[in-house]
Design an enzyme around this catalytic site. Structure first.
Site, PDB file in Angstrom:
ATOM      1  N   TRP A 170       0.896  -1.035  -0.022  1.00  0.00           N
ATOM      2  CA  TRP A 170      -0.077   0.004   0.146  1.00  0.00           C
ATOM      3  C   TRP A 170       0.681   1.231   0.062  1.00  0.00           C
ATOM      4  CZ3 TRP A 170      -4.436  -0.461  -2.143  1.00  0.00           C
ATOM      5  CH2 TRP A 170      -5.167  -1.545  -1.787  1.00  0.00           C
ATOM      6  N   ASP A 216      -1.770   6.528   6.341  1.00  0.00           N
ATOM      7  CA  ASP A 216      -2.701   5.730   5.880  1.00  0.00           C
ATOM      8  C   ASP A 216      -3.099   4.579   7.017  1.00  0.00           C
ATOM      9  OD1 ASP A 216      -4.466   3.885   4.797  1.00  0.00           O
ATOM     10  OD2 ASP A 216      -2.795   3.338   3.175  1.00  0.00           O
ATOM     11  N   LYS A 240     -12.389  -1.775   6.271  1.00  0.00           N
ATOM     12  CA  LYS A 240     -11.597  -2.672   7.238  1.00  0.00           C
ATOM     13  C   LYS A 240     -12.077  -2.695   8.609  1.00  0.00           C
ATOM     14  CE  LYS A 240      -8.881  -2.852   3.416  1.00  0.00           C
ATOM     15  NZ  LYS A 240      -7.797  -2.040   3.024  1.00  0.00           N
TER      16      LYS A 240
HETATM   17  C1  PLP Z   1      -7.304  -1.469   1.702  1.00  0.00           C
HETATM   18  C2  PLP Z   1      -6.209  -0.681   1.882  1.00  0.00           C
HETATM   19  C3  PLP Z   1      -6.094   0.488   1.036  1.00  0.00           C
HETATM   20  C4  PLP Z   1      -6.928   0.709  -0.208  1.00  0.00           C
HETATM   21  O1  PLP Z   1      -8.496   1.295   0.106  1.00  0.00           O
HETATM   22  P1  PLP Z   1      -9.611   1.613  -0.794  1.00  0.00           P
HETATM   23  O2  PLP Z   1     -10.447   2.003   0.234  1.00  0.00           O
HETATM   24  O3  PLP Z   1      -9.928   0.501  -1.402  1.00  0.00           O
HETATM   25  O4  PLP Z   1      -8.955   2.534  -1.695  1.00  0.00           O
HETATM   26  C5  PLP Z   1      -5.275   1.500   1.013  1.00  0.00           C
HETATM   27  N1  PLP Z   1      -4.417   1.257   2.374  1.00  0.00           N
HETATM   28  C6  PLP Z   1      -4.373   0.197   3.159  1.00  0.00           C
HETATM   29  C7  PLP Z   1      -3.335   0.289   4.179  1.00  0.00           C
HETATM   30  C8  PLP Z   1      -5.604  -0.436   2.851  1.00  0.00           C
HETATM   31  O5  PLP Z   1      -5.554  -1.509   4.045  1.00  0.00           O
END
Ligand code: PLP
Length: 360
Positions: free
Chosen positions: A102, A172, A196
């Site tokens: 990511w 993030d 998540k």
């Molecule tokens: C799932 C995830 C993403 C992507 O998320 P979206 O909402 O699908 O754009 C980005 N960073 C991390 C750490 C993730 O777990």
């Protein structure tokens, strides 16, 4: 069919109590005679839902008053672009940690806007370790430092918050937000896709310090500008109302569970139970260096990859679903976010022991 233990990395399991409440309120929310999905986002009913959700999130995370909480769309992936669009002036630079799949994507997107300095790169280890606390230095001239506290695919997690001095730290937190208490004041921006550990897909949470709003250039589209959303209470356009409402139910549920300190204890116990089982066996393996193992996403392999199919089939038959690892890693991955009860992890560990006994 009974509900299973769902180990999906995302969209992920939601607390059953939340789903039941949503079901009860589906046709007629609190006497409104309609579903939350059918309400005007500017009406007093939805406004009360939106305000309560924000108040509960602020309380749970102890978010200081000089931060805005935005309820947006576009996922964490849109934030990969919105962060540089709002924080990076032309010709400027930002610093990024490269610690997994990511952060790699976040870097690729930021490079469209300015200069990216990768200050730490753990790709040589196949993303199984992290830089030791204090070992990375930062330029005081960078517009911000970006990192990914929990890499969902590799199952690796920082056990500290990097100290970037006066340079804003951007995180993030898609797969770790709300998993334990954090000190929000250490961060300039925290963002997370909801699917998540917060609620349904379609909602993106952005927690942004006031002084980092308003720096976007004129060429930045209104929808990509934090100022637009901050000035309009996240209602510049129609927000993802139902996802916002469900996230609010999750926040209230978390408060009822005892808040993030309590969730942190439970999550640590769940992770320890699973890693202990993996480490105690020669049949299962997790490659991540111990201090940096994720509490949320636990990848593991079987001694013989030929058995993967049977493992997944028998696990599913035992009510343990979505354990297949990410296609880039293979093996298994158990995601054990807040909504996964301790009994679910216990059932998985017992299944793993029995599978090893009969196939090992
Ligand atoms: C799932 C995830 C993403 C992507 O998320 P979206 O909402 O699908 O754009 C980005 N960073 C991390 C750490 C993730 O777990």
């Amino acid at each position: 069919m009974a509900r299973v233990f769902n180990f999906s990395a995302g969209p992920a399991a939601l607390p059953e109590a939340v789903l039941k409440q949503a079901q009860e309120e589906m046709l007629d929310w609190h006497g409104a005679g309609m579903s939350v999905m059918e309400m005007s986002h500017r009406g007093k009913e939805f406004m009360s839902i939106a305000e309560q959700a924000e108040a509960d999130l602020r309380e749970l995370m102890a978010i200081p008053d000089n931060y805005k909480v935005l309820f947006l769309q576009g996922g964490a992936s849109s934030q990969f672009a919105m962060v540089p669009m709002n924080l990076m002036a032309e010709g400027d630079e930002a610093e990024y940690f490269l610690t997994g799949a990511w952060s790699k994507k976040a870097i690729a997107e930021a490079k469209r806007y300015g200069k990216v300095n990768v200050v730490a790169d753990t790709s040589d280890s196949k993303f199984t370790t992290l830089p030791e606390e204090g070992s990375v230095s930062f330029s005081p001239d960078a517009d911000y430092v970006h990192y990914t506290p929990n890499e969902t695919i590799q199952g690796i997690e920082f056990n500290y918050v990097p100290d970037t001095g006066a340079v804003p730290l951007v995180a993030d937190m898609s797969s770790t937000i709300l998993s334990r208490p954090i000190d929000v004041s250490r961060f300039g921006i925290i963002y997370a896709g909801a699917q998540k550990n917060v609620g349904p897909a379609g909602l993106t949470i952005v927690i942004v310090r006031d002084d980092l709003i308003g720096g976007a250039g004129d060429q930045v589209p209104a929808m990509m500008n934090y100022a637009t959303h901050a000035e309009n209470g996240s209602m510049y356009n129609t927000p993802p109302t139902y996802s916002w409402y469900l996230a609010g139910l999750v926040f209230a549920w978390l408060k009822g569970q005892g808040g993030l300190a309590k969730m942190g204890e439970i999550n640590q116990r769940k992770a320890a139970m699973l890693y202990d089982a993996i480490d105690a066996s020669d049949f299962y393996n997790n490659p991540v260096e111990k201090p940096y193992r994720s509490w949320m996403n636990v990848p593991f392999t079987l001694a013989d990859a030929e058995l993967d199919g049977r493992f997944l089939e028998e696990a599913a038959a035992a009510g343990l679903k979505t354990l297949k690892g990410h296609r880039s890693i293979g093996g298994m991955r158990a995601s054990i976010y807040n909504a996964m009860p301790e009994e679910g992890v216990k059932a998985l560990v017992e299944f793993m022991a029995e599978f090893e006994r009969t196939n090992g």
